[in-house]
Scaffold this motif. Sequence first.
Motif, PDB file in Angstrom:
ATOM      1  N   VAL A 336     -78.114 -10.480  50.750  1.00 52.07           N
ATOM      2  CA  VAL A 336     -77.055 -11.478  50.898  1.00 52.07           C
ATOM      3  C   VAL A 336     -75.705 -10.787  51.076  1.00 52.07           C
ATOM      4  N   ALA A 337     -75.490  -9.742  50.305  1.00 54.35           N
ATOM      5  CA  ALA A 337     -74.234  -8.998  50.422  1.00 54.35           C
ATOM      6  C   ALA A 337     -74.089  -8.380  51.802  1.00 54.35           C
ATOM      7  N   TYR A 338     -75.158  -7.784  52.316  1.00 49.77           N
ATOM      8  CA  TYR A 338     -75.097  -7.189  53.651  1.00 49.77           C
ATOM      9  C   TYR A 338     -74.795  -8.248  54.710  1.00 49.77           C
ATOM     10  N   GLY A 339     -75.453  -9.398  54.608  1.00 48.09           N
ATOM     11  CA  GLY A 339     -75.217 -10.454  55.581  1.00 48.09           C
ATOM     12  C   GLY A 339     -73.800 -10.975  55.545  1.00 48.09           C
ATOM     13  N   TYR A 340     -73.299 -11.222  54.337  1.00 48.80           N
ATOM     14  CA  TYR A 340     -71.934 -11.744  54.206  1.00 48.80           C
ATOM     15  C   TYR A 340     -70.909 -10.722  54.685  1.00 48.80           C
ATOM     16  N   ASP A 341     -71.063  -9.476  54.254  1.00 45.70           N
ATOM     17  CA  ASP A 341     -70.048  -8.470  54.541  1.00 45.70           C
ATOM     18  C   ASP A 341     -69.961  -8.129  56.026  1.00 45.70           C
ATOM     19  N   THR A 342     -71.090  -8.087  56.726  1.00 43.05           N
ATOM     20  CA  THR A 342     -71.035  -7.759  58.146  1.00 43.05           C
ATOM     21  C   THR A 342     -70.332  -8.852  58.939  1.00 43.05           C
ATOM     22  N   VAL A 343     -70.596 -10.105  58.602  1.00 49.98           N
ATOM     23  CA  VAL A 343     -69.922 -11.199  59.294  1.00 49.98           C
ATOM     24  C   VAL A 343     -68.449 -11.259  58.895  1.00 49.98           C
ATOM     25  N   ALA A 344     -68.147 -11.000  57.629  1.00 52.89           N
ATOM     26  CA  ALA A 344     -66.760 -10.972  57.189  1.00 52.89           C
ATOM     27  C   ALA A 344     -65.978  -9.881  57.913  1.00 52.89           C
ATOM     28  N   LEU A 345     -66.615  -8.736  58.115  1.00 51.54           N
ATOM     29  CA  LEU A 345     -65.967  -7.656  58.850  1.00 51.54           C
ATOM     30  C   LEU A 345     -65.660  -8.079  60.283  1.00 51.54           C
ATOM     31  N   ALA A 346     -66.635  -8.716  60.932  1.00 50.37           N
ATOM     32  CA  ALA A 346     -66.415  -9.189  62.302  1.00 50.37           C
ATOM     33  C   ALA A 346     -65.276 -10.195  62.365  1.00 50.37           C
TER      34      ALA A 346
END
Length: 408
Positions: A336-346
Amino acid sequence: MMTQSVRRFPASLLAAMLALPIGLAACQSGNEGEGTLGAVAGDATAAQAAQAAPPAQSASGPAKASESLGKGPVKVAMILPLSAGGAAGDRGRKIRDAAALAMADLGNDLITLNVEDTGGDDARARTLTTGALASGAKLVIGPSEPGAVRQLGSVSGSNRPLVLALADNYAGAPGVYSVRLNEADSAAAGAAAIAAKGARKFVLFMAEGEAGKATEKRVANSLSIYGASLAVALPFGPSTGGSEKAVADMQALVGDPQAIVVAGGSANPAPLVAALRAKGMLGKDVSLVGSNRWLEHGIDDPTLQGAYIATLDSAEIGPIAERFRKTYNYEPDVNVAYGYDTVALAAGIASALGPKGFTKKVIESPTGFRGSTGVFRFREDGAGERAMPFFRVDKGKLKLVEKSTSGF
């Protein structure tokens, strides 16, 4: 101090990069004047996320083969094994749900996220990734299939989008960045934590092949921060003759290390550690450092008692955890953290710099980014580096020693 200081983020990105989860946490806690980054918090955000995109199979229904989230001008592709069976599908669906939450929080007006399902098939993952590379996407998140990810490093072209790869144990390549914690980073952070306590002479047992070489380089670099060094680095695996020979080789080269790092890839560390103990190489003044890959075999073997490991805490993923539970009614984990953080970065890059901000220079910012798993950054060679908790193995469990350490 074991914990590395973290430099400030570039001013142009501060308001929109991965400090955003921290800002959301401040908003949720009710601290007025803190984290005023324009994100909606609490139950309102959860409701918005649920309305913006129905949860995937892991929440309340079947995964979609393809879906589009948001209406922003910047195209981002996400390639996941949504309909795959077992752990791969479960992981993909968690990442998708977290991505939808991040879109509702941050990205709906900034990016359009096109989510594609590989079904866990390597060939389909390659096809979808190739299509995404040619589609005008500024960033590709995924795939998680190792074979598909490995081939991306050879794809050339000045207009090729950057890739945030989600495969396990992937070392990275130029322009294809490793998002998940890998062994090299875990071992480097653990070694750095021990060096910070005063140890200067280290031995490394590493996996055979290129993975081991990458680990050796990363560990050596992390030790140099503290004036420590590797006395010897020894490949360890099926072709090197086993645990007894590995320990004998070490003794022939160095007799009094202050710390021994065991990062042998997929190999079970217990036989090697047992051989070290049998030869008296793990006395009270010698620290034993493992890696995140030890957890694949379990750490309940008494031989591993007292070893140190730097790794992410899957039960602790920052301020998004509670809102994720409320939105999807199941427990979040590090996926969940990986999914959230990658989209947040974008979304952060799109907000601060627009479509032209998706460059290597921005992604490889040496100051790094702060996400729900802590501080991380990407290197020129595609490797990811993370700050993470530092643990000691105690009776088969991880006991927290330091909240954060890093090898950079």
